[in-house]
Each structure stands twice: as structure tokens, then as C-alpha cells.
Design a protein around this motif. Structure first.
Motif, short mmCIF file in Angstrom:
data_model
loop_
_atom_site.label_atom_id
_atom_site.label_comp_id
_atom_site.label_asym_id
_atom_site.label_seq_id
_atom_site.Cartn_x
_atom_site.Cartn_y
_atom_site.Cartn_z
N ARG A 162 0.81 -1.23 0.00
CA ARG A 162 0.00 0.00 0.00
C ARG A 162 0.83 1.27 0.00
NH1 ARG A 162 -5.76 -0.59 0.61
NH2 ARG A 162 -6.06 -2.84 0.48
N THR A 163 2.09 1.17 0.47
CA THR A 163 2.87 2.42 0.60
C THR A 163 4.27 2.36 -0.03
OG1 THR A 163 4.02 1.88 2.68
CG2 THR A 163 1.79 2.78 2.88
N GLY A 164 4.87 1.18 -0.09
CA GLY A 164 6.26 1.07 -0.55
C GLY A 164 7.26 1.21 0.58
N VAL A 183 -6.23 12.61 1.30
CA VAL A 183 -4.92 13.22 1.02
C VAL A 183 -4.34 12.60 -0.26
CG1 VAL A 183 -2.58 13.66 1.87
CG2 VAL A 183 -4.51 13.72 3.46
N PHE A 184 -4.55 11.31 -0.41
CA PHE A 184 -4.09 10.62 -1.61
C PHE A 184 -4.68 11.27 -2.87
CE2 PHE A 184 -3.64 7.31 -4.73
CZ PHE A 184 -2.58 6.52 -4.32
N LYS A 185 -5.99 11.48 -2.85
CA LYS A 185 -6.65 12.09 -4.04
C LYS A 185 -6.14 13.50 -4.29
CE LYS A 185 -10.86 9.59 -3.22
NZ LYS A 185 -11.86 9.81 -2.20
N CYS A 237 9.62 14.03 -5.85
CA CYS A 237 8.34 14.29 -5.17
C CYS A 237 8.48 14.02 -3.68
CB CYS A 237 7.26 13.36 -5.72
SG CYS A 237 6.89 13.62 -7.44
N HIS A 238 7.63 14.66 -2.91
CA HIS A 238 7.53 14.34 -1.49
C HIS A 238 7.32 12.82 -1.35
CE1 HIS A 238 6.35 14.12 2.59
NE2 HIS A 238 5.05 14.05 2.37
N GLN A 239 8.11 12.24 -0.44
CA GLN A 239 8.13 10.77 -0.31
C GLN A 239 7.07 10.32 0.68
OE1 GLN A 239 10.76 8.82 -2.05
NE2 GLN A 239 10.74 10.76 -3.17
O1 UT7 Z 1 2.73 13.79 4.01
C1 UT7 Z 1 1.36 13.84 4.19
C2 UT7 Z 1 0.73 13.29 3.06
N1 UT7 Z 1 0.05 12.08 3.41
C3 UT7 Z 1 -0.14 11.19 2.46
O2 UT7 Z 1 0.32 11.36 1.37
C4 UT7 Z 1 -1.00 9.99 2.72
C5 UT7 Z 1 -1.76 9.64 1.49
N2 UT7 Z 1 -2.54 8.44 1.66
C6 UT7 Z 1 -2.00 7.20 1.64
O3 UT7 Z 1 -0.80 7.04 1.46
C7 UT7 Z 1 -2.94 6.03 1.73
O4 UT7 Z 1 -4.26 6.49 1.71
C8 UT7 Z 1 -2.71 5.17 3.01
C9 UT7 Z 1 -1.42 4.40 2.88
C10 UT7 Z 1 -2.67 6.08 4.24
C11 UT7 Z 1 -3.85 4.17 3.18
O5 UT7 Z 1 -3.93 3.35 2.03
P1 UT7 Z 1 -5.33 3.02 1.38
O6 UT7 Z 1 -5.08 2.14 0.24
O7 UT7 Z 1 -6.00 4.36 1.10
O8 UT7 Z 1 -6.06 2.19 2.50
P2 UT7 Z 1 -7.40 2.53 3.30
O9 UT7 Z 1 -7.18 3.64 4.25
O10 UT7 Z 1 -8.52 2.66 2.30
O11 UT7 Z 1 -7.59 1.19 4.08
C12 UT7 Z 1 -7.86 -0.07 3.43
C13 UT7 Z 1 -7.98 -1.15 4.48
C14 UT7 Z 1 -8.95 -0.80 5.62
O12 UT7 Z 1 -9.60 -1.99 5.99
P3 UT7 Z 1 -11.11 -2.27 5.50
O13 UT7 Z 1 -11.91 -1.12 6.04
O14 UT7 Z 1 -11.06 -2.30 4.00
O15 UT7 Z 1 -11.42 -3.58 6.13
C15 UT7 Z 1 -8.03 -0.36 6.73
O16 UT7 Z 1 -8.58 -0.58 8.00
O17 UT7 Z 1 -6.71 -1.38 5.09
C16 UT7 Z 1 -6.85 -1.29 6.52
N3 UT7 Z 1 -5.61 -0.74 7.07
C17 UT7 Z 1 -4.56 -1.50 7.42
N4 UT7 Z 1 -4.36 -2.85 7.38
C18 UT7 Z 1 -3.17 -3.30 7.81
C19 UT7 Z 1 -5.29 0.56 7.27
N5 UT7 Z 1 -4.04 0.66 7.77
C20 UT7 Z 1 -3.57 -0.62 7.85
C21 UT7 Z 1 -2.35 -1.16 8.29
N6 UT7 Z 1 -2.20 -2.50 8.24
N7 UT7 Z 1 -1.33 -0.39 8.72
#
Ligand code: UT7
Length: 316
Positions: A41-43, A211-213, A242-244
Motif C-alpha cells: 500500500r505504501t512502498g 490526502v491521496f486524491k 516528489c515528497h516521499q
Molecule cells: O505527508 C502527508 C501526506 N500524506 C499522504 O500522502 C498519505 C496519502 N494516503 C496514503 O498514502 C494512503 O491512503 C494510506 C497508505 C494512508 C492508506 O492506504 P489506502 O489504500 O488508502 O487504505 P485505506 O485507508 O482505504 O484502508 C484499506 C484497508 C482498511 O480496511 P477495511 O476497512 O477495508 O477492512 C483499513 O482498515 O486497510 C486497513 N488498514 C490497514 N491494514 C493493515 C489501514 N491501515 C492498515 C495497516 N495495516 N497499517
């Protein structure tokens, strides 16, 4: 769109991360997560966390000293210290003031912290250029230094796996030969990414998907704006930095800009998201690896809380 009229040159780079490495497996012992989820999900594979006794100043100072050494300049020629952070040691004195003292810089060195979240370093470059336009001195020190482990809720798996501690720095000077354009933006939003200052739980709260969008729409647009204003094509750009925050964000940006991922530098695997430190750490690492050469053209873009974004077209 802003242009530093006299142009801007990067003279030296530095970075520092605290020695303690926390792997995805380490985190899976604390919260309900696993290496596979975090990696796909993140790398991110690992990040560095500071010790209790470490300070933001420690990180900043190490990065600053490396940048000054890399630049090979006399520190007395530094005319400003601008330090971006979301988590200074104190609200006052600023970390920048303590850096100024620790480096033995003249008392007539304007020094201040700024907060534009993960875009902070990019904002800092423009702030520092502004100081240099009014200074008798030749150089400015711009630092991004973050102690994010201090604001992580280690029971929240959606945020605690993302961030790391570290600092990056650059010595810059005004230069007619090196054109510099920047795009800095702000869109007030207190829902998506917040570190509160007025509650007992001063932890990062984030709506990751939102934030992703925001990132995958704003970053490609900023890259395209910078390509256009600098009179280049995307193919002319040697490196995109890019910001990591997330590998998937960088992959989508590359796709939207229509360029190969090979020219998008990535080190988030080793550091996680270090907020305002991520771009200067990347630049310093690239410099160390010999990837930065005179005459190269770079585009760097940060984005984050605020919401803010900040990009620059840089000529080396
Ligand atoms: O510098 C500030 C800028 N911030 C960013 O750029 C963050 C941008 N966003 C992201 O990088 C991503 O949105 C995340 C990595 C934070 C999350 O990834 P995602 O693919 O958007 O996952 P999600 O939040 O939609 O969660 C998917 C599933 C959820 O479970 P259900 O509801 O589908 O059952 C979460 O509960 O993954 C679950 N989940 C996890 N599972 C295992 C969320 N965090 C975790 C985790 N480990 N750490």
C-alpha cells in the motif's frame, strides 16, 4: 507562479536520520498490521525513530553541518536560516535560532521556523531567497527537520506506519545563471490532515484516502505548470523529486505526467514519510550518489497538511 528574479543555485546538500531503524515487522508487534500490507500500500519498508533524549535541533544541526561542508563555504557567509518543521522542540525559541547559535553564525542572521507541513522545505526556499535579496551575505541555509515519531499515535495503524524522523538541508545562493520558478499553494482544510495543538492527544490524524486524491491531482498539475513556465518539455527534466509519502502516489504522478518512473527518485522504502525533510533528504542522497550533475534540470514537488503544495523548477 513565482520566479526568483535573480535565479537560485543549490551550493550544497546534507541530511541526517537518527540511527534507530524500525522495520515493518517491528511495527506489526505493536499494532495490527504486517509487512505485506505496508509494502504493497505504501512502498515503505523501514523508518528511523529518534531516541527520547534526541531533539529536533540535533537532527537539523547534523544535516546543516553536512550541507555546509558539502558547499565548502565559510559559515560566516550565511545570511539566513529558514527551518521548516511541523514539530519544533519549542514554540519559541525556534529551532532555527538554536541552529544559528550552535553554528556560531553572526547575530545579524535572520533565523526562523516555518510550517507548511510536508511542503515546508519548498516554501522555505522561497522565504530564504527573499532574505537573500535583502542581505549583504551570499548564502542561506534551508532545512527541513521533523520529529514525527513524537506525534504518532502508536495505536492507530492507519498513521503510525507511515512516518519517520529525519532532517535535510541545503545551502543556496542567488544566481543569474540558474533560473528558479516556484508554485506555492494553500487550501484551508482542517479535516484531512491535522496535528492538534490544544488537546491531550497531540497526534497526527489523517484521512489517508482524501490526502491521496489531493496529491495525485495537485502534484501532476504543479509539474505541468513548472514545465510550461520554464519553457521545457517533460523530456527535458532530468529528475522529478516528489515528497516521499507513498510509492503509489509517485507512480500515479509519473503516469499522469507521461514519464518513466526511472526519473522519479524514491527513497521512501528506507525512511517512510519524513514530511518537510523528505525532499532535502532525497536531494542530499542523490548528490551523495553522484546523480546530480551541473546543468541538470529538476522539478521537486511537496504536498501535505494545510492543505499546502509547493513545487519548483531547479537548474543545477
Ligand atoms: O505527508 C502527508 C501526506 N500524506 C499522504 O500522502 C498519505 C496519502 N494516503 C496514503 O498514502 C494512503 O491512503 C494510506 C497508505 C494512508 C492508506 O492506504 P489506502 O489504500 O488508502 O487504505 P485505506 O485507508 O482505504 O484502508 C484499506 C484497508 C482498511 O480496511 P477495511 O476497512 O477495508 O477492512 C483499513 O482498515 O486497510 C486497513 N488498514 C490497514 N491494514 C493493515 C489501514 N491501515 C492498515 C495497516 N495495516 N497499517
Amino acid at each position: 507562479m513565482m520566479q526568483v528574479k535573480n535565479g537560485l543555485r543549490f551550493v550544497g546538500f546534507g541530511h541526517y536520520v537518527p540511527p534507530r531503524i524500525v522495520t515493518n515487522d517491528d511495527l506489526s508487534k505493536i499494532v495490527d498490521t504486517n509487512d505485506e500490507w505496508i509494502t504493497t500500500r505504501t512502498g515503505i519498508k523501514r523508518r528511523h525513530f529518534m531516541e527520547d533524549e534526541d531533539t529536533n535541533l540535533d537532527l537539523a544541526l547534523n544535516a546543516a553541518k553536512m550541507a555546509i561542508e558539502d558547499a565548502g563555504i565559510d559559515p560566516q557567509e550565511i545570511g539566513a536560516v529558514v527551518l521548516a518543521t511541523v514539530r519544533p522542540d519549542n514554540m519559541t525559541p525556534s529551532v532555527a535560532c538554536m541552529v544559528q547559535k550552535a553554528l556560531g553564525l553572526s547575530e545579524y542572521t535572520p533565523s526562523l521556523d516555518i510550517n507548511a507541513a510536508c511542503s515546508g522545505f519548498m516554501y522555505g526556499l522561497s522565504v530564504a531567497a527573499g532574505f537573500l535579496m535583502q542581505s549583504e551575505k551570499r548564502y542561506a541555509l534551508v532545512i527541513g527537520s521533523e520529529t514525527l515519531s513524537r506525534v504518532l499515535d502508536m495505536t492507530d495503524r492507519s498513521t503510525c506506519i507511515l512516518f519517520g524522523d529525519g532532517a535535510g538541508a541545503a545551502v543556496i545562493e542567488l544566481s543569474e545563471k540558474h533560473r528558479y520558478f516556484s508554485v506555492l499553494g494553500s487550501r484551508g482544510n482542517d479535516d484531512y490532515l491535522v496535528i492538534p495543538n490544544n488537546s491531550d492527544k497531540r497526534y497526527v490524524r489523517m484521512s489517508g484516502g482524501d490526502v491521496f486524491k489531493f496529491a495525485v491531482s495537485t502534484v501532476p498539475r504543479t509539474v505541468e505548470e513548472l514545465i510550461a513556465v520554464s519553457g521545457n518539455t517533460a523530456e527535458d527534466i532530468d529528475w522529478f523529486v516528489c515528497h516521499q509519502a507513498n510509492k503509489r502516489i509517485i507512480e500515479l504522478v509519473a503516469k499522469r505526467v507521461g514519464q518513466s518512473l526511472d526519473r522519479f527518485y524514491m527513497n521512501l522504502e528506507d525512511y517512510g514519510n519524513t514530511s518537510s525533510a523528505s525532499i532535502p533528504i532525497a536531494l542530499s542522497e542523490m548528490n551523495q550518489k553522484g546523480l546530480l550533475k551541473e546543468g541538470m534540470k529538476l522539478i521537486a514537488v511537496g504536498f501535505g497538511g494545510g492543505l499546502t503544495w509547493g513545487g519548483a523548477y531547479i537548474e543545477l
